[in-house]
Design a protein around this motif. Structure first.
Motif, mmCIF file in Angstrom:
data_model
loop_
_atom_site.group_PDB
_atom_site.id
_atom_site.type_symbol
_atom_site.label_atom_id
_atom_site.label_comp_id
_atom_site.label_asym_id
_atom_site.label_seq_id
_atom_site.Cartn_x
_atom_site.Cartn_y
_atom_site.Cartn_z
ATOM 1 N N ALA A 1 0.829 -1.210 0.000
ATOM 2 C CA ALA A 1 0.000 0.000 0.000
ATOM 3 C C ALA A 1 0.862 1.257 0.000
ATOM 4 O O ALA A 1 1.976 1.258 0.518
ATOM 5 C CB ALA A 1 -0.906 0.002 1.229
ATOM 6 N N ILE A 2 0.303 2.306 -0.560
ATOM 7 C CA ILE A 2 0.947 3.618 -0.596
ATOM 8 C C ILE A 2 0.019 4.626 0.092
ATOM 9 O O ILE A 2 -1.083 4.872 -0.392
ATOM 10 C CB ILE A 2 1.192 4.096 -2.048
ATOM 11 C CG1 ILE A 2 1.950 3.068 -2.859
ATOM 12 C CG2 ILE A 2 1.872 5.454 -2.063
ATOM 13 C CD1 ILE A 2 3.389 2.882 -2.487
ATOM 14 N N PRO A 3 0.453 5.192 1.244
ATOM 15 C CA PRO A 3 -0.369 6.227 1.876
ATOM 16 C C PRO A 3 -0.070 7.597 1.263
ATOM 17 O O PRO A 3 1.070 7.886 0.913
ATOM 18 C CB PRO A 3 0.079 6.184 3.337
ATOM 19 C CG PRO A 3 1.494 5.708 3.276
ATOM 20 C CD PRO A 3 1.592 4.808 2.066
ATOM 21 N N ASN A 4 -1.086 8.422 1.111
ATOM 22 C CA ASN A 4 -0.914 9.800 0.693
ATOM 23 C C ASN A 4 -1.599 10.658 1.753
ATOM 24 O O ASN A 4 -2.829 10.726 1.820
ATOM 25 C CB ASN A 4 -1.526 10.058 -0.689
ATOM 26 C CG ASN A 4 -1.238 11.459 -1.165
ATOM 27 O OD1 ASN A 4 -1.557 12.421 -0.483
ATOM 28 N ND2 ASN A 4 -0.622 11.574 -2.327
ATOM 29 N N TYR A 5 -0.776 11.288 2.591
ATOM 30 C CA TYR A 5 -1.303 12.043 3.719
ATOM 31 C C TYR A 5 -1.977 13.333 3.284
ATOM 32 O O TYR A 5 -2.888 13.805 3.950
ATOM 33 C CB TYR A 5 -0.186 12.315 4.736
ATOM 34 C CG TYR A 5 0.441 11.042 5.232
ATOM 35 C CD1 TYR A 5 -0.242 10.227 6.126
ATOM 36 C CD2 TYR A 5 1.683 10.622 4.786
ATOM 37 C CE1 TYR A 5 0.310 9.035 6.576
ATOM 38 C CE2 TYR A 5 2.236 9.440 5.232
ATOM 39 C CZ TYR A 5 1.544 8.654 6.126
ATOM 40 O OH TYR A 5 2.083 7.476 6.562
ATOM 41 N N THR A 6 -1.559 13.890 2.161
ATOM 42 C CA THR A 6 -2.162 15.129 1.673
ATOM 43 C C THR A 6 -3.620 14.920 1.281
ATOM 44 O O THR A 6 -4.487 15.714 1.612
ATOM 45 C CB THR A 6 -1.373 15.669 0.471
ATOM 46 O OG1 THR A 6 -0.010 15.821 0.847
ATOM 47 C CG2 THR A 6 -1.927 16.999 0.004
ATOM 48 N N TYR A 7 -3.885 13.828 0.574
ATOM 49 C CA TYR A 7 -5.238 13.557 0.091
ATOM 50 C C TYR A 7 -5.998 12.578 0.987
ATOM 51 O O TYR A 7 -7.126 12.199 0.655
ATOM 52 C CB TYR A 7 -5.183 13.024 -1.344
ATOM 53 C CG TYR A 7 -4.620 14.034 -2.304
ATOM 54 C CD1 TYR A 7 -5.333 15.184 -2.636
ATOM 55 C CD2 TYR A 7 -3.356 13.861 -2.865
ATOM 56 C CE1 TYR A 7 -4.816 16.124 -3.504
ATOM 57 C CE2 TYR A 7 -2.837 14.803 -3.746
ATOM 58 C CZ TYR A 7 -3.569 15.924 -4.056
ATOM 59 O OH TYR A 7 -3.061 16.857 -4.912
ATOM 60 N N LEU A 8 -5.386 12.149 2.100
ATOM 61 C CA LEU A 8 -6.002 11.200 3.029
ATOM 62 C C LEU A 8 -6.461 9.936 2.309
ATOM 63 O O LEU A 8 -7.589 9.483 2.458
ATOM 64 C CB LEU A 8 -7.160 11.855 3.786
ATOM 65 C CG LEU A 8 -6.802 13.083 4.615
ATOM 66 C CD1 LEU A 8 -8.054 13.687 5.219
ATOM 67 C CD2 LEU A 8 -5.795 12.750 5.689
ATOM 68 N N LYS A 9 -5.583 9.393 1.485
ATOM 69 C CA LYS A 9 -5.885 8.189 0.708
ATOM 70 C C LYS A 9 -4.845 7.115 0.999
ATOM 71 O O LYS A 9 -3.699 7.399 1.304
ATOM 72 C CB LYS A 9 -5.867 8.471 -0.797
ATOM 73 C CG LYS A 9 -6.828 9.533 -1.264
ATOM 74 C CD LYS A 9 -8.243 9.047 -1.262
ATOM 75 C CE LYS A 9 -9.171 10.107 -1.844
ATOM 76 N NZ LYS A 9 -10.506 9.989 -1.395
ATOM 77 N N LEU A 10 -5.296 5.862 0.879
ATOM 78 C CA LEU A 10 -4.423 4.704 0.962
ATOM 79 C C LEU A 10 -4.760 3.850 -0.251
ATOM 80 O O LEU A 10 -5.911 3.458 -0.429
ATOM 81 C CB LEU A 10 -4.673 3.926 2.265
ATOM 82 C CG LEU A 10 -3.820 2.699 2.510
ATOM 83 C CD1 LEU A 10 -2.370 3.115 2.770
ATOM 84 C CD2 LEU A 10 -4.345 1.914 3.704
ATOM 85 N N LYS A 11 -3.754 3.607 -1.105
ATOM 86 C CA LYS A 11 -3.997 2.836 -2.326
ATOM 87 C C LYS A 11 -3.138 1.585 -2.313
ATOM 88 O O LYS A 11 -2.009 1.605 -1.836
ATOM 89 C CB LYS A 11 -3.677 3.667 -3.569
ATOM 90 C CG LYS A 11 -4.636 4.809 -3.767
ATOM 91 C CD LYS A 11 -4.425 5.486 -5.098
ATOM 92 C CE LYS A 11 -5.499 6.538 -5.315
ATOM 93 N NZ LYS A 11 -5.570 6.962 -6.689
ATOM 94 N N MET A 12 -3.721 0.495 -2.832
ATOM 95 C CA MET A 12 -3.017 -0.776 -2.899
ATOM 96 C C MET A 12 -3.551 -1.579 -4.069
ATOM 97 O O MET A 12 -4.689 -1.366 -4.511
ATOM 98 C CB MET A 12 -3.194 -1.553 -1.602
ATOM 99 C CG MET A 12 -4.632 -2.009 -1.362
ATOM 100 S SD MET A 12 -4.927 -2.601 0.289
ATOM 101 C CE MET A 12 -4.884 -1.090 1.216
ATOM 102 N N PRO A 13 -2.742 -2.519 -4.566
ATOM 103 C CA PRO A 13 -3.235 -3.357 -5.656
ATOM 104 C C PRO A 13 -4.259 -4.366 -5.144
ATOM 105 O O PRO A 13 -4.135 -4.888 -4.037
ATOM 106 C CB PRO A 13 -1.975 -4.067 -6.163
ATOM 107 C CG PRO A 13 -1.024 -4.028 -5.030
ATOM 108 C CD PRO A 13 -1.352 -2.795 -4.235
ATOM 109 N N GLY A 14 -5.279 -4.621 -5.939
ATOM 110 C CA GLY A 14 -6.297 -5.619 -5.624
ATOM 111 C C GLY A 14 -6.447 -6.563 -6.794
ATOM 112 O O GLY A 14 -5.903 -6.314 -7.877
ATOM 113 N N PRO A 15 -7.189 -7.643 -6.636
ATOM 114 C CA PRO A 15 -7.343 -8.604 -7.735
ATOM 115 C C PRO A 15 -8.083 -8.024 -8.944
ATOM 116 O O PRO A 15 -7.903 -8.508 -10.057
ATOM 117 C CB PRO A 15 -8.133 -9.746 -7.101
ATOM 118 C CG PRO A 15 -8.751 -9.184 -5.877
ATOM 119 C CD PRO A 15 -7.889 -8.052 -5.438
ATOM 120 N N CYS A 16 -8.880 -6.981 -8.743
ATOM 121 C CA CYS A 16 -9.650 -6.381 -9.846
ATOM 122 C C CYS A 16 -9.306 -4.909 -10.032
ATOM 123 O O CYS A 16 -10.164 -4.096 -10.349
ATOM 124 C CB CYS A 16 -11.145 -6.542 -9.586
ATOM 125 S SG CYS A 16 -11.677 -8.239 -9.455
#
Length: 170
Positions: free
Chosen positions: A72-87
């Protein structure tokens, strides 16, 4: 969460940063399944959590080991957490109002714990030097041992940086 304390494993050591100047003594560790995403695109991994015996503004704090396990990659500026998923990419987010409220709650809780004399699971073994307003400091003395180096090696006659054992105010 209704989990029996018998499921806790002994913890390695206290950790710092929960309350300013204090260390937290964990009650133990536990492995719990964590799921991010929705029914159409989700990731589930088992994470190890340190369990503490005091009220906190957060229910769980995810750190580097969580981010690594989920990639996962957190982005504190945009309050987002992104990670790869199966879809595709899984995106988790929050609002600025919620983040602000968590910060306010955490500050109030920290102030209350620091003000209390309750020694429970929070220790005060961390040493901090108190500021001394009467302490005199000497200005930096000039030294002859100064090396000048060009900032741009292609233009050695342009601006230069100065470095020495005791730099001048300049």
């Amino acid at each position: 969460m209704g989990i029996d304390r018998a499921r806790l494993r002994p913890s390695g050591a206290p950790f710092h940063g929960v309350m300013p100047g204090k260390q937290a003594i964990p009650l133990g560790q536990i492995d719990l399944p964590v799921t991010f995403g929705d029914s159409s695109n989700f990731r589930k991994e088992t994470l190890t959590f340190e369990v503490v015996g005091f009220k906190g503004a957060y229910h769980a704090i995810l750190g580097r080991s969580c981010y690594a396990k989920f990639m996962a990659i957190p982005n504190y500026t945009y309050l987002k957490l992104k990670m790869p998923g199966p879809c595709g990419v899984i995106t988790m987010g929050s609002t600025y109002q919620r983040a602000f409220q968590c910060e306010v709650d955490n500050c109030e809780l920290a102030s209350a714990i620091i003000a209390s004399e309750e020694p429970a699971p929070i220790g005060t073994d961390v040493f901090h030097e108190k500021p001394d307003s009467n302490r005199k400091t000497e200005p930096l003395a000039q030294t002859e041992d100064v090396k000048k180096s060009p900032l741009n090696p292609q233009k050695p006659r342009d601006k230069k940086s100065r470095a020495g054992a005791a730099p001048t105010p300049e």
